[in-house]
Design a protein around this motif. Sequence first.
Motif, PDB file in Angstrom:
ATOM      1  N   GLY A  80      43.685  41.296  11.171  1.00 16.33           N
ATOM      2  CA  GLY A  80      44.619  41.183  11.864  1.00 16.33           C
ATOM      3  C   GLY A  80      43.942  40.997  13.292  1.00 16.33           C
ATOM      4  O   GLY A  80      43.110  41.777  14.090  1.00 16.33           O
ATOM      5  N   LYS A  81      43.559  39.489  13.891  1.00 11.85           N
ATOM      6  CA  LYS A  81      43.152  39.448  15.285  1.00 11.85           C
ATOM      7  C   LYS A  81      44.219  39.815  16.528  1.00 11.85           C
ATOM      8  O   LYS A  81      45.565  39.910  15.611  1.00 11.85           O
ATOM      9  N   VAL A 110      46.147  39.065  20.332  1.00 10.14           N
ATOM     10  CA  VAL A 110      45.538  38.988  21.122  1.00 10.14           C
ATOM     11  C   VAL A 110      45.966  39.264  22.691  1.00 10.14           C
ATOM     12  O   VAL A 110      47.626  39.375  22.341  1.00 10.14           O
ATOM     13  N   LYS A 148      38.438  40.936  26.157  1.00  3.83           N
ATOM     14  CA  LYS A 148      37.162  40.073  25.401  1.00  3.83           C
ATOM     15  C   LYS A 148      35.941  41.202  25.296  1.00  3.83           C
ATOM     16  O   LYS A 148      35.464  40.531  24.537  1.00  3.83           O
ATOM     17  N   GLY A 152      36.960  42.609  21.991  1.00  2.00           N
ATOM     18  CA  GLY A 152      36.672  41.959  20.897  1.00  2.00           C
ATOM     19  C   GLY A 152      38.411  41.642  20.614  1.00  2.00           C
ATOM     20  O   GLY A 152      38.214  40.785  19.031  1.00  2.00           O
ATOM     21  N   ALA A 153      38.383  41.147  21.680  1.00  4.27           N
ATOM     22  CA  ALA A 153      40.181  40.596  21.260  1.00  4.27           C
ATOM     23  C   ALA A 153      39.522  39.689  22.216  1.00  4.27           C
ATOM     24  O   ALA A 153      38.724  38.864  22.453  1.00  4.27           O
ATOM     25  N   GLU A 154      41.379  38.346  21.584  1.00  4.13           N
ATOM     26  CA  GLU A 154      41.441  37.172  22.236  1.00  4.13           C
ATOM     27  C   GLU A 154      42.245  36.904  23.073  1.00  4.13           C
ATOM     28  O   GLU A 154      42.753  38.406  23.249  1.00  4.13           O
ATOM     29  N   ARG A 210      49.933  31.089  13.950  1.00  5.86           N
ATOM     30  CA  ARG A 210      48.812  31.423  12.817  1.00  5.86           C
ATOM     31  C   ARG A 210      49.085  32.481  12.812  1.00  5.86           C
ATOM     32  O   ARG A 210      49.884  33.810  12.990  1.00  5.86           O
ATOM     33  N   ASP A 227      46.554  34.269  11.325  1.00  5.21           N
ATOM     34  CA  ASP A 227      45.502  36.379  11.634  1.00  5.21           C
ATOM     35  C   ASP A 227      45.694  36.185  12.687  1.00  5.21           C
ATOM     36  O   ASP A 227      44.593  37.829  13.013  1.00  5.21           O
ATOM     37  N   VAL A 228      46.818  36.054  13.440  1.00  2.00           N
ATOM     38  CA  VAL A 228      47.065  37.124  14.227  1.00  2.00           C
ATOM     39  C   VAL A 228      47.844  38.634  13.884  1.00  2.00           C
ATOM     40  O   VAL A 228      49.164  37.993  13.374  1.00  2.00           O
ATOM     41  N   ASP A 229      47.450  39.636  14.042  1.00  2.00           N
ATOM     42  CA  ASP A 229      48.395  40.842  13.847  1.00  2.00           C
ATOM     43  C   ASP A 229      49.654  41.656  14.862  1.00  2.00           C
ATOM     44  O   ASP A 229      50.413  42.040  14.908  1.00  2.00           O
TER      45      ASP A 229
END
Length: 100
Positions: free
Chosen positions: A2-3, A5, A17, A20-22, A42, A44-46
């Motif tokens: 997962g992403k 943020v 950023k 590589g993170a949002e 979302r 996709d976010v862990d």
Amino acid sequence: MGKIVLLGDRYTVSLFKTMGAEGKTVEDPFILEKEIDSIKKRDDVDLVLITRDIYEPVREKIDSIVSTLTKPLITVIPSPFSESKPIDVKKMVLKALGFG
């Protein structure tokens, strides 16, 4: 996987950023709850990282949200504008695994 943020000041967001993170710059701590609500939806976010300087003014409200979530894991990190404290990594990992 997962992403990640980050919600915080523009300096810290820019730094994450580049790794590589949002990230989203949040200048008003009182919109933090709205930002978390949109991220919760979302799949996709862990992991959500929040800088301490925007967390502190709304701590009680955010803590009540965090206590009810199983995913994403939300944690507070120091920023250049906040006083840093040691992070209990063991506690954070146990919580992420569902034991905390």
